[in-house]
Design a protein around this motif. Structure first.
Motif, PDB file in Angstrom:
ATOM      1  N   VAL A 162       0.851  -1.190   0.000  1.00  0.00           N
ATOM      2  CA  VAL A 162       0.000   0.000   0.000  1.00  0.00           C
ATOM      3  C   VAL A 162       0.883   1.234   0.000  1.00  0.00           C
ATOM      4  N   VAL A 163       0.468   2.254  -0.741  1.00  0.00           N
ATOM      5  CA  VAL A 163       1.124   3.560  -0.610  1.00  0.00           C
ATOM      6  C   VAL A 163       0.081   4.548  -0.116  1.00  0.00           C
ATOM      7  N   THR A 164       0.424   5.331   0.920  1.00  0.00           N
ATOM      8  CA  THR A 164      -0.443   6.462   1.236  1.00  0.00           C
ATOM      9  C   THR A 164       0.259   7.701   0.702  1.00  0.00           C
ATOM     10  N   ILE A 165      -0.500   8.500  -0.016  1.00  0.00           N
ATOM     11  CA  ILE A 165       0.049   9.757  -0.522  1.00  0.00           C
ATOM     12  C   ILE A 165      -0.419  10.842   0.434  1.00  0.00           C
ATOM     13  N   GLY A 166       0.533  11.456   1.111  1.00  0.00           N
ATOM     14  CA  GLY A 166       0.187  12.440   2.139  1.00  0.00           C
ATOM     15  C   GLY A 166       0.628  11.924   3.495  1.00  0.00           C
ATOM     16  N   GLY A 167       1.316  12.785   4.245  1.00  0.00           N
ATOM     17  CA  GLY A 167       1.865  12.362   5.536  1.00  0.00           C
ATOM     18  C   GLY A 167       1.189  13.032   6.714  1.00  0.00           C
ATOM     19  N   SER A 168      -0.039  13.535   6.483  1.00  0.00           N
ATOM     20  CA  SER A 168      -0.759  14.132   7.614  1.00  0.00           C
ATOM     21  C   SER A 168      -1.378  12.999   8.416  1.00  0.00           C
ATOM     22  N   TYR A 169      -2.270  13.349   9.363  1.00  0.00           N
ATOM     23  CA  TYR A 169      -2.799  12.296  10.227  1.00  0.00           C
ATOM     24  C   TYR A 169      -3.577  11.239   9.439  1.00  0.00           C
ATOM     25  N   ILE A 170      -4.213  11.613   8.333  1.00  0.00           N
ATOM     26  CA  ILE A 170      -4.987  10.634   7.558  1.00  0.00           C
ATOM     27  C   ILE A 170      -4.032   9.566   7.003  1.00  0.00           C
ATOM     28  N   GLY A 171      -2.964  10.015   6.330  1.00  0.00           N
ATOM     29  CA  GLY A 171      -1.997   9.070   5.763  1.00  0.00           C
ATOM     30  C   GLY A 171      -1.364   8.207   6.845  1.00  0.00           C
ATOM     31  N   CYS A 172      -1.012   8.834   7.968  1.00  0.00           N
ATOM     32  CA  CYS A 172      -0.334   8.086   9.041  1.00  0.00           C
ATOM     33  C   CYS A 172      -1.274   7.080   9.694  1.00  0.00           C
ATOM     34  N   GLU A 173      -2.518   7.486   9.924  1.00  0.00           N
ATOM     35  CA  GLU A 173      -3.469   6.556  10.571  1.00  0.00           C
ATOM     36  C   GLU A 173      -3.773   5.373   9.655  1.00  0.00           C
ATOM     37  N   VAL A 174      -3.955   5.660   8.367  1.00  0.00           N
ATOM     38  CA  VAL A 174      -4.208   4.565   7.424  1.00  0.00           C
ATOM     39  C   VAL A 174      -3.001   3.633   7.386  1.00  0.00           C
ATOM     40  N   VAL A 188       3.412  -1.087   4.020  1.00  0.00           N
ATOM     41  CA  VAL A 188       2.949   0.271   3.691  1.00  0.00           C
ATOM     42  C   VAL A 188       4.111   1.253   3.513  1.00  0.00           C
ATOM     43  N   THR A 189       3.962   2.120   2.514  1.00  0.00           N
ATOM     44  CA  THR A 189       4.887   3.241   2.315  1.00  0.00           C
ATOM     45  C   THR A 189       4.094   4.534   2.422  1.00  0.00           C
ATOM     46  N   VAL A 190       4.622   5.486   3.187  1.00  0.00           N
ATOM     47  CA  VAL A 190       4.005   6.817   3.269  1.00  0.00           C
ATOM     48  C   VAL A 190       4.868   7.764   2.441  1.00  0.00           C
ATOM     49  N   LEU A 191       4.226   8.383   1.464  1.00  0.00           N
ATOM     50  CA  LEU A 191       4.958   9.267   0.557  1.00  0.00           C
ATOM     51  C   LEU A 191       4.419  10.682   0.723  1.00  0.00           C
ATOM     52  N   MET A 192       5.300  11.644   0.908  1.00  0.00           N
ATOM     53  CA  MET A 192       4.789  13.004   1.177  1.00  0.00           C
ATOM     54  C   MET A 192       5.795  14.071   0.778  1.00  0.00           C
ATOM     55  N   GLN A 193       5.284  15.299   0.635  1.00  0.00           N
ATOM     56  CA  GLN A 193       6.147  16.418   0.238  1.00  0.00           C
ATOM     57  C   GLN A 193       7.022  16.878   1.396  1.00  0.00           C
ATOM     58  N   GLU A 194       6.450  16.922   2.603  1.00  0.00           N
ATOM     59  CA  GLU A 194       7.219  17.380   3.758  1.00  0.00           C
ATOM     60  C   GLU A 194       8.252  16.320   4.139  1.00  0.00           C
ATOM     61  N   ASP A 195       9.192  16.668   5.022  1.00  0.00           N
ATOM     62  CA  ASP A 195      10.253  15.717   5.354  1.00  0.00           C
ATOM     63  C   ASP A 195       9.756  14.594   6.261  1.00  0.00           C
ATOM     64  N   GLY A 252       7.925  -0.928  10.720  1.00  0.00           N
ATOM     65  CA  GLY A 252       8.116  -1.493   9.381  1.00  0.00           C
ATOM     66  C   GLY A 252       7.552  -0.652   8.249  1.00  0.00           C
ATOM     67  N   ILE A 253       7.063   0.544   8.548  1.00  0.00           N
ATOM     68  CA  ILE A 253       6.516   1.416   7.490  1.00  0.00           C
ATOM     69  C   ILE A 253       7.666   2.190   6.842  1.00  0.00           C
ATOM     70  N   THR A 254       7.642   2.278   5.521  1.00  0.00           N
ATOM     71  CA  THR A 254       8.671   3.059   4.819  1.00  0.00           C
ATOM     72  C   THR A 254       8.175   4.495   4.687  1.00  0.00           C
ATOM     73  N   ILE A 255       9.030   5.432   5.068  1.00  0.00           N
ATOM     74  CA  ILE A 255       8.651   6.848   4.974  1.00  0.00           C
ATOM     75  C   ILE A 255       9.488   7.495   3.876  1.00  0.00           C
ATOM     76  N   LEU A 256       8.821   8.044   2.876  1.00  0.00           N
ATOM     77  CA  LEU A 256       9.533   8.756   1.809  1.00  0.00           C
ATOM     78  C   LEU A 256       9.148  10.227   1.877  1.00  0.00           C
ATOM     79  N   GLY A 257       9.987  11.023   2.548  1.00  0.00           N
ATOM     80  CA  GLY A 257       9.711  12.450   2.693  1.00  0.00           C
ATOM     81  C   GLY A 257      10.334  13.243   1.558  1.00  0.00           C
ATOM     82  N   GLY A 258       9.864  14.492   1.387  1.00  0.00           N
ATOM     83  CA  GLY A 258      10.417  15.365   0.361  1.00  0.00           C
ATOM     84  C   GLY A 258      10.166  14.849  -1.048  1.00  0.00           C
ATOM     85  N   GLN A 259       9.066  14.137  -1.225  1.00  0.00           N
ATOM     86  CA  GLN A 259       8.775  13.509  -2.537  1.00  0.00           C
ATOM     87  C   GLN A 259       7.446  14.006  -3.081  1.00  0.00           C
ATOM     88  N   GLU A 260       7.361  14.090  -4.385  1.00  0.00           N
ATOM     89  CA  GLU A 260       6.084  14.451  -5.004  1.00  0.00           C
ATOM     90  C   GLU A 260       5.698  13.378  -6.012  1.00  0.00           C
TER      91      GLU A 260
END
Ligand SMILES: Cc1cc2nc3c(=O)[nH]c(=O)nc-3n(C[C@H](O)[C@H](O)[C@H](O)COP(=O)(O)OP(=O)(O)OC[C@H]3O[C@@H](n4cnc5c(N)ncnc54)[C@H](O)[C@@H]3O)c2cc1C
Length: 413
Positions: A150-162, A173-180, A203-211
């Motif tokens: 799964v990828v969540t696009i957006g690292g706010s509370y919605i993306g993080c909770e999902v 799960v990977t969380v991908l977001m513009q912020e760091d 075990g969640i992958t965080i990809l910050g600074g990404q669009e």
């Protein structure tokens, strides 16, 4: 087609609209009330949609905030699956889907918000989801068996909770977001780094600074997310949580004033720019006496308290909205975050009380030396005093020395 008269017409059967109806009856208001919503379900709480309801641990009924039985017992007419198409604020008449017309003394816009949609190549593929209604969570659950990544696009509370909930269900799960860092926006880098460390430890992958550039699928279903720098992340399910926009279609048609945030401009008493018109909840941009500016806040408890204030003012109490904004977020059973106040307009100092290493700390946000917000992870006892200190605009050097010092009794401040 029929012509009706109702003393109070409430547009939108979310928690804000429902709270107006509930509080009016609580205050002994005897006039007629029509609560109208375009969704299929009676007023319910949205937060479980990314948390326990998505996890399959609670039911739709558990999330119901105002039961149709209560409405019947309290003579509140609840009409679901019905949109208000048009409001003429001079004639004080609303036109409903199906043609009925309702004249009113008071109309409350409690029309909430809609998800902000990403317009990118591939966003029409199957497997792509937004979450606003509980039914959106049902759609995600219905697909989970065929999903590993799964990828969540957006690292706010919605993306993080999902991300937390779906990790709990065994997905990668990977969380991908513009912020760091996740949740960094509004809550700051300290909290962002903390949330990141917890998510990564699970075990969640965080990809910050990404669009995101676009989404790809080999057939009709999404297979991967492609970022602007050309990286690809495999995913059979993508959840997009990139914010919400106030639903002001009906308000716009009625000629109500809209503010910078796009919300319906209301004063501190939640009165809009036309006679007998009020707004509450996610759609309202209200004059905050506490912060001295127009604010639009998307928190469930703000929506409920807005509804109460509108009801109190309809019965003539003449009270400004004075609730200190409150928000919470649960990341599975890993931790719960509570947030009071509002630092979205900026802050210039952050003080920490407690220990990040122990997962028990509060963060205190100050702007121009004045306390504007506080957040707790594992130190909820601090928030009782935080509410009082924010409401009284506490400031000064003594406060700044005391807050990080665990030996000070906050109640004495
Ligand atoms: C997945 C999710 C998780 C959340 N988690 C949290 C959380 O953990 N903590 C927290 O504090 N907040 C959380 N929130 C935010 C919180 O749910 C919202 O602030 C709250 O739902 C706002 O309530 P509302 O009544 O203003 O708007 P809404 O709940 O959006 O209700 C408005 C209703 O009005 C209807 N409507 C609009 N126009 C018309 C019309 N013309 N005619 C008829 N009906 C109309 C809409 O269809 C909708 O049903 C979450 C939100 C979501 C989506």
């Amino acid at each position: 087609m029929s012509e009706l008269h109702r003393d109070v017409l409430i547009i939108g059967a979310g928690v804000a609209g429902a709270s107006v109806a509930k509080e009016l009856r609580h205050l002994g208001f005897e006039g007629s009330i029509l609560l109208l919503g375009r969704e299929l379900d009676a007023p319910y709480e949205r937060p479980p949609g990314t948390k326990d309801y998505l996890a399959g641990k609670t039911s739709r009924d558990d999330a119901t905030w105002l039961h149709p039985d209560w409405c019947e017992e309290h003579d509140v007419e609840l009409r679901l699956r019905t949109s208000v198409m048009k409001v003429d604020t001079d004639a004080k008449v609303a036109k409903l889907q199906g043609g009925d017309e309702v004249s009113y003394e008071h109309v409350v816009f409690a029309t909430g918000a809609n998800v902000r949609r990403l317009r990118l190549d591939g966003t029409d593929l199957e497997g792509l989801h937004y979450i606003r209604a509980l039914r959106n969570a049902d759609s995600i659950r219905a697909e989970l068996e065929q999903v590993e990544q799964v990828v969540t696009i957006g690292g706010s509370y919605i993306g993080c909770e999902v991300a937390a909930t779906l990790t709990g269900l065994g997905k990668k799960v990977t969380v991908l977001m513009q912020e760091d860092h996740p949740m960094q926006n509004g809550m700051g880098e300290t909290v962002g780094r903390y949330v990141r460390s917890v998510l990564e430890s699970k075990g969640i992958t965080i990809l910050g600074g990404q669009e995101v550039d676009h989404l790809e699928g080999d057939d009709e279903r999404v297979e991967r997310v492609v970022t602007k720098d050309g990286s690809t992340i495999d995913a059979q399910l993508v959840v997009i949580g990139v914010g919400a926009v106030p639903d002001v279609m009906t308000a716009k048609g009625a000629g109500l004033e809209l503010g910078e945030s796009g919300g319906i401009v209301v004063d501190a008493h939640l009165r809009a720019s036309a006679d007998g018109v009020w707004a509450a909840g996610d759609c309202a941009e209200f004059a905050s006496e506490l912060y001295g500016k127009q604010l639009r806040i998307e928190h469930q408890d703000v929506a409920i308290e807005h509804g109460r204030t509108v009801a109190r003012n309809i019965v003539g109490k003449d009270e400004p909205f004075s609730f200190v904004p409150y928000f919470w977020s649960d990341l599975s059973d890993w931790f719960s975050l509570q947030y009071l106040g509002n630092a979205a307009g900026g802050y210039d100092e952050e003080l920490i009380r407690g220990s990040l290493d122990d997962g028990a700390f509060s963060v205190w946000y100050l702007k121009d030396d004045v306390l504007v917000a506080a957040l707790s992870i594992g130190r909820n006892e601090d928030l009782i005093d935080a509410r009082r200190l924010i409401a009284t605009k506490a400031s000064g050097d003594a406060l700044k020395t005391a807050l990080p010092d665990l030996s000070t009794d906050l109640a004495a401040l």
